[in-house]
Design a protein around this motif. Structure first.
Motif, mmCIF file in Angstrom:
data_model
loop_
_atom_site.group_PDB
_atom_site.id
_atom_site.type_symbol
_atom_site.label_atom_id
_atom_site.label_comp_id
_atom_site.label_asym_id
_atom_site.label_seq_id
_atom_site.Cartn_x
_atom_site.Cartn_y
_atom_site.Cartn_z
ATOM 1 N N ALA A 254 41.218 36.398 43.301
ATOM 2 C CA ALA A 254 40.157 37.035 42.529
ATOM 3 C C ALA A 254 39.615 36.016 41.536
ATOM 4 C CB ALA A 254 40.702 38.239 41.787
ATOM 5 N N PRO A 255 38.294 36.048 41.273
ATOM 6 C CA PRO A 255 37.737 35.042 40.360
ATOM 7 C C PRO A 255 38.362 35.137 38.977
ATOM 8 C CG PRO A 255 36.162 36.795 40.816
ATOM 9 C CD PRO A 255 37.306 37.003 41.734
ATOM 10 N N ALA A 256 38.521 33.991 38.338
ATOM 11 C CA ALA A 256 39.101 33.944 36.995
ATOM 12 C C ALA A 256 38.279 34.826 36.058
ATOM 13 C CB ALA A 256 39.110 32.506 36.485
ATOM 14 N N GLY A 257 38.962 35.550 35.213
ATOM 15 C CA GLY A 257 38.274 36.397 34.248
ATOM 16 C C GLY A 257 38.022 37.805 34.761
ATOM 17 N N SER A 258 38.230 38.033 36.065
ATOM 18 C CA SER A 258 38.052 39.391 36.584
ATOM 19 C C SER A 258 39.329 40.176 36.312
ATOM 20 C CB SER A 258 37.779 39.352 38.082
ATOM 21 O OG SER A 258 38.950 38.968 38.764
ATOM 22 N N THR A 259 39.283 41.474 36.557
ATOM 23 C CA THR A 259 40.503 42.253 36.355
ATOM 24 C C THR A 259 41.474 41.912 37.467
ATOM 25 O OG1 THR A 259 39.754 44.080 37.716
ATOM 26 C CG2 THR A 259 39.200 44.160 35.369
ATOM 27 N N ARG A 260 42.748 42.127 37.224
ATOM 28 C CA ARG A 260 43.785 41.781 38.194
ATOM 29 C C ARG A 260 43.683 42.644 39.443
ATOM 30 N NH1 ARG A 260 46.807 37.356 37.835
ATOM 31 N NH2 ARG A 260 48.668 38.413 38.537
ATOM 32 N N SER B 205 43.386 29.577 45.049
ATOM 33 C CA SER B 205 42.567 29.162 43.915
ATOM 34 C C SER B 205 41.686 30.326 43.496
ATOM 35 C CB SER B 205 41.713 27.948 44.278
ATOM 36 O OG SER B 205 40.909 27.593 43.164
ATOM 37 N N ASP B 206 41.487 30.451 42.197
ATOM 38 C CA ASP B 206 40.585 31.502 41.721
ATOM 39 C C ASP B 206 39.290 30.905 41.173
ATOM 40 O OD1 ASP B 206 41.315 30.514 39.249
ATOM 41 O OD2 ASP B 206 42.686 32.154 38.792
ATOM 42 N N ASN B 207 39.024 29.645 41.528
ATOM 43 C CA ASN B 207 37.738 29.059 41.159
ATOM 44 C C ASN B 207 37.288 28.144 42.300
ATOM 45 O OD1 ASN B 207 38.686 26.305 40.860
ATOM 46 N ND2 ASN B 207 39.700 27.009 38.991
ATOM 47 N N MET B 208 36.107 27.585 42.163
ATOM 48 C CA MET B 208 35.561 26.736 43.222
ATOM 49 C C MET B 208 35.540 25.266 42.796
ATOM 50 S SD MET B 208 34.994 28.751 45.779
ATOM 51 C CE MET B 208 33.875 27.857 46.856
ATOM 52 N N ASP B 209 36.357 24.899 41.834
ATOM 53 C CA ASP B 209 36.378 23.521 41.331
ATOM 54 C C ASP B 209 36.777 22.504 42.395
ATOM 55 O OD1 ASP B 209 35.685 24.530 38.934
ATOM 56 O OD2 ASP B 209 37.594 24.138 37.919
ATOM 57 N N PHE C 42 41.166 43.363 41.228
ATOM 58 C CA PHE C 42 40.082 42.968 42.125
ATOM 59 C C PHE C 42 40.624 42.600 43.506
ATOM 60 C CE2 PHE C 42 35.656 41.398 42.060
ATOM 61 C CZ PHE C 42 35.624 40.743 43.268
ATOM 62 N N GLY C 43 40.439 43.520 44.463
ATOM 63 C CA GLY C 43 40.840 43.231 45.841
ATOM 64 C C GLY C 43 42.296 42.851 45.987
ATOM 65 N N ALA C 44 43.149 43.351 45.103
ATOM 66 C CA ALA C 44 44.532 42.883 45.084
ATOM 67 C C ALA C 44 45.238 43.128 46.414
ATOM 68 C CB ALA C 44 45.286 43.548 43.944
ATOM 69 N N GLU C 45 44.988 44.285 47.027
ATOM 70 C CA GLU C 45 45.718 44.587 48.254
ATOM 71 C C GLU C 45 45.224 43.732 49.415
ATOM 72 O OE1 GLU C 45 46.184 48.722 49.033
ATOM 73 O OE2 GLU C 45 47.357 49.010 47.209
ATOM 74 N N SER C 46 43.911 43.533 49.518
ATOM 75 C CA SER C 46 43.370 42.669 50.576
ATOM 76 C C SER C 46 43.953 41.264 50.455
ATOM 77 C CB SER C 46 41.853 42.535 50.458
ATOM 78 O OG SER C 46 41.245 43.768 50.616
ATOM 79 N N TYR C 47 43.937 40.784 49.233
ATOM 80 C CA TYR C 47 44.428 39.434 48.960
ATOM 81 C C TYR C 47 45.910 39.321 49.324
ATOM 82 C CZ TYR C 47 46.473 35.891 45.903
ATOM 83 O OH TYR C 47 47.209 34.848 45.409
ATOM 84 N N ARG C 48 46.686 40.299 48.894
ATOM 85 C CA ARG C 48 48.124 40.230 49.162
ATOM 86 C C ARG C 48 48.436 40.342 50.649
ATOM 87 N NH1 ARG C 48 51.127 43.658 44.355
ATOM 88 N NH2 ARG C 48 50.692 42.158 42.704
ATOM 89 N N GLY C 49 47.658 41.152 51.362
ATOM 90 C CA GLY C 49 47.878 41.251 52.805
ATOM 91 C C GLY C 49 47.656 39.904 53.474
ATOM 92 N N LEU C 50 46.585 39.214 53.064
ATOM 93 C CA LEU C 50 46.289 37.898 53.642
ATOM 94 C C LEU C 50 47.334 36.872 53.211
ATOM 95 C CD1 LEU C 50 42.442 38.077 53.095
ATOM 96 C CD2 LEU C 50 43.630 38.152 55.306
ATOM 97 N N LEU D 157 40.318 25.159 56.337
ATOM 98 C CA LEU D 157 39.963 26.582 56.441
ATOM 99 C C LEU D 157 40.002 27.198 55.050
ATOM 100 C CD1 LEU D 157 39.561 29.298 58.074
ATOM 101 C CD2 LEU D 157 42.056 29.459 58.140
ATOM 102 N N VAL D 158 38.992 28.017 54.747
ATOM 103 C CA VAL D 158 38.997 28.796 53.507
ATOM 104 C C VAL D 158 38.931 30.271 53.897
ATOM 105 C CG1 VAL D 158 37.776 29.335 51.368
ATOM 106 C CG2 VAL D 158 37.899 26.969 52.174
ATOM 107 N N ILE D 159 39.858 31.048 53.345
ATOM 108 C CA ILE D 159 39.901 32.475 53.634
ATOM 109 C C ILE D 159 39.513 33.228 52.371
ATOM 110 C CG2 ILE D 159 41.354 34.398 54.398
ATOM 111 C CD1 ILE D 159 43.096 32.389 55.852
ATOM 112 N N ALA D 160 38.570 34.171 52.527
ATOM 113 C CA ALA D 160 38.116 34.941 51.373
ATOM 114 C C ALA D 160 38.362 36.419 51.634
ATOM 115 C CB ALA D 160 36.632 34.688 51.121
ATOM 116 N N ALA D 161 38.938 37.078 50.657
ATOM 117 C CA ALA D 161 39.126 38.529 50.770
ATOM 118 C C ALA D 161 37.877 39.197 50.207
ATOM 119 C CB ALA D 161 40.390 38.959 50.048
ATOM 120 N N ASP D 162 37.927 39.655 48.974
ATOM 121 C CA ASP D 162 36.781 40.400 48.452
ATOM 122 C C ASP D 162 35.871 39.561 47.566
ATOM 123 O OD1 ASP D 162 37.454 42.638 49.816
ATOM 124 O OD2 ASP D 162 38.720 43.438 48.232
#
Ligand SMILES: [Zn+2]
Length: 665
Positions: free
Chosen positions: A381-387, A411-415, A389-397, A424-429
């Motif tokens: 989830a992007p930095a600064g968002s609530t925890r 990573s929670d940023n695009m730096d 945010f898509g927590a279950e999708s992310y954890r499943g992946l 490969l980059v995998i994105a949940a929500d």
């Protein structure tokens, strides 16, 4: 040593210096937290512990082979004599005694670093009576009082002026190795879990009105979250400046990423937390912190207690051990947290942690300066968002990647764009616009979400917010893992996409499911695709427009795991590791000091809410990309033979008990 302090300005030396800096990837001098192996014990001292025997504490730390202690310094009470107004020593601190100073001296003489803990979130009624404007106010104007202590407000004068005086005194008096801040910022709940709402003090009200032209809401909205983020970061920045001015060698540790040197997190439990348990907590916290902010150390505190009410009852021994291995497998500090001193009434967690600390100390040359060698990235989830945010999708992946033995970074940023080369980059929500550039320059992107990415991939017809249907496998040749099923469960949101290609998977909308005589007799197929592949420049984007990750997190269906596996094959993902290891063996692949480290953690002791001794596993075959000459196992000492074949180094790990580290050179 400051690299810039020596004024030897010959051109060749400058070039050499520049080259060195480029190789190490940093222009700033790294602090001890980046250059030393860290075995970190946190003692949450109680005010009665102000009488403790400093030498004994230092000896106990040394016996455990801890080399950093985080301990109470000041804030709610100080463990040293203080002359700053509105700062009070523990009532149990004997007259004339400087307990903190004693511990610091005893620890430093044993090469144990000391990080001082301050809690500025609460203080005594005397301060409230003198400066009521410094304090948190509930919507009805009442202060927040917990066990006689009054909550301060991050926007007010206590944090912004008084705290700076308190910290300045501590930093001037003591050669501390760092400072840590508990309960930083305005907490919406007290320790008993009671919601105290948002602060309505005059400063908050005026600042919020000036910034957002409205009153403070009852529940935090986006504006309020931004407001609190800004307020807490303003104070964080000031504290960072103060520490660097007074003690340039000291580190700044907090639960936030901004302005700090170390990112703190906790692996903890709570009795009311919804199941399932998240057995990868420490890996998740450390992997994310180390790879989102690579110049900072991850200190994920291994919290020994079950919940606030039972600070003296420890979680299962297996859980303490598992978190410890996960901490170090992803390049973080080894940690252990306890309330009070080493004289615990429940000694199980401590006695589990001690031998792990000693073993890691004996092998400490491998546990410093680790960086991930993974070539797959999972966006958090992007930095600064609530925890949430898509927590279950992310954890499943997260689980799917781990069980597939695919080394990955979070990573929670695009730096990283333009700096690290992921295959490969995998994105949940959260699929930010920058991914377009990454894909166009040849990258692979896998989107697993009904949420539309922030860059064009396919035209969205509509998103159905909640669907209880199926996905039909139209092309079994494309998905060999799904040979025994024609249908995959579909639950949650689904996004319908315009696609002209041959549909490999299609949507099956809901149909009757009862009574049994009627089950799915009205089932209809559609041509609505449930997966697309698109070329984007030189790269490929695959999009599964439904919540495979969230379903896998909750239900662990083999069909969803099979689809994920086959999707990676269709994307031609080059595998860094090929292995016959059980899915409950977690692997991380790290670089360290010119070597490659393969960590293996045995999670087979985890089931439901239980953490037991892992079941030993034998003869784990590994093929790892690279042409290594030697392999060495440390936990069960051995030298597995290596055969290099087709760009892979092949070797067998004879035995995996709880954890293994394979050193490859
Ligand atoms: Zn306030």
């Amino acid at each position: 040593m400051n690299l810039f302090s020596k004024r030897q300005n010959t051109r060749s030396l400058s070039s050499l210096l520049l080259l060195c800096l480029l190789i190490t990837g940093t222009f700033a001098q790294d602090g001890w937290w980046m250059t030393e192996p860290i075995r970190w014990v946190q003692t949450n001292l109680r005010q009665v512990d102000a009488t403790l025997d400093a030498r004994r504490l230092a000896e106990q730390l040394a016996d455990m082979r801890a080399n950093v202690v985080l301990m109470g310094m000041g804030g709610i009470v100080s463990y040293y004599p203080t002359s700053v107004q509105y700062h009070y020593p523990s009532p149990d601190l004997p007259a004339g005694r400087d307990m903190f100073g004693d511990v610091l001296r005893e620890c430093h003489s044993r090469k144990i670093r000391v990080v001082g803990r301050y809690d500025l979130s609460k203080t005594r009624k005397d301060v409230f009576d003198a400066h009521p404007e410094w304090f948190f106010r509930q919507a009805n104007g009442d202060p927040v009082i917990y066990n006689g202590l009054y909550s301060t407000c991050i926007s007010g004068g206590y944090y912004r002026e008084q705290a700076m005086k308190i910290l300045a005194e501590g930093l001037e008096k003591y050669d501390v190795d760092g400072l840590f801040f508990n309960a930083f910022g305005n907490q919406a709940r007290d320790y008993s879990g009671k919601n105290v709402g948002l602060c309505h003090c005059d400063v908050c009200k005026a600042k919020f009105r000036a910034a957002y032209h409205k009153e403070i809401p009852n529940e935090p909205d986006g504006d309020y979250r931004k407001f609190m983020f800004t307020s807490s970061r303003e104070v964080a920045a000031e504290i960072g400046k103060l520490i660097r001015a007074k003690r340039p060698q000291a580190g700044y540790f907090n639960y936030i990423q901004e302005y700090t040197d170390g990112i703190m997190s906790e692996s903890n439990t709570a009795v009311a937390r919804p199941l399932p348990l998240w057995p990868y907590t420490a890996s998740d916290n450390v992997n994310r912190a180390r790879n989102s902010q690579p110049t900072k150390m991850a200190v994920d505190l291994n919290m020994q207690f079950v919940d606030f009410w039972w600070r003296f009852a420890t979680v299962p021994r297996g859980e303490i051990a598992l978190r410890s291995w996960q901490n170090i497998a992803h390049g973080g500090a080894l940690t252990f947290e306890m309330n009070g001193t080493f004289d615990q009434q429940d000694r199980q967690a401590l006695e589990t942690s001690k031998p792990i600390f000693r073993w890691v100390a004996a092998n400490e040359q491998y546990y410093v300066g680790q960086t991930s060698a993974a070539r797959v990235l999972l966006l958090g989830a992007p930095a600064g968002s609530t925890r949430e945010f898509g927590a279950e999708s992310y954890r499943g992946l997260f689980r799917l990647l781990t069980e597939e033995h695919i080394p990955f970074v979070v990573s929670d940023n695009m730096d990283w764009v333009g700096k690290r080369d992921f295959v490969l980059v995998i994105a949940a929500d959260w699929a930010p616009a920058e991914l377009q550039k990454y894909a166009e320059s040849g990258g692979r992107v896998l989107l697993v979400s009904a949420r539309e990415p922030e860059f064009p991939v396919a035209s969205v017809v509509k998103t159905i917010p909640e669907i209880r249907g199926y996905v039909r496998v139209r092309d079994h040749a494309a998905f060999p893992s799904l040979k025994d099923t024609d249908l995959l469960m579909l639950n949650g949101p689904f996004t319908e996409l315009q696609d002209n290609g041959p549909a490999l998977l299609t949507l099956v909308p809901p149909s009757m499911f009862g009574p049994p005589e009627f089950v799915h007799i009205d089932m209809k197929d559609t041509d609505t695709t449930a997966v697309i592949f698109k070329q984007l420049g030189k790269g490929t984007v695959a999009w599964i427009p439904w919540n495979l990750g969230a379903m896998y997190y909750r239900l662990s269906l083999s069909s969803h795991a099979g689809l994920f596996h086959d999707m990676l094959d269709r994307l031609k993902l080059p595998r860094q590791i090929k292995t016959n290891a059980h899915p409950l063996v977690e692997m991380s692949l790290m670089r360290q000091n010119g070597r490659t480290l393969l960590h293996l953690i045995n999670l087979s002791g985890h089931s439901q809410t239980g953490y037991f001794t892992p079941v030993p596993m034998s003869n784990i075959q590994v093929q790892l990309t690279g042409t290594f000459k030697s392999a060495k196992t440390l936990r069960t000492p051995g030298n597995p033979a290596i055969k290099v074949n087709n760009g892979y180094a092949e070797f067998t790990i004879p035995l995996l008990r709880d954890y293994e580290l394979v050193v490859l050179e």
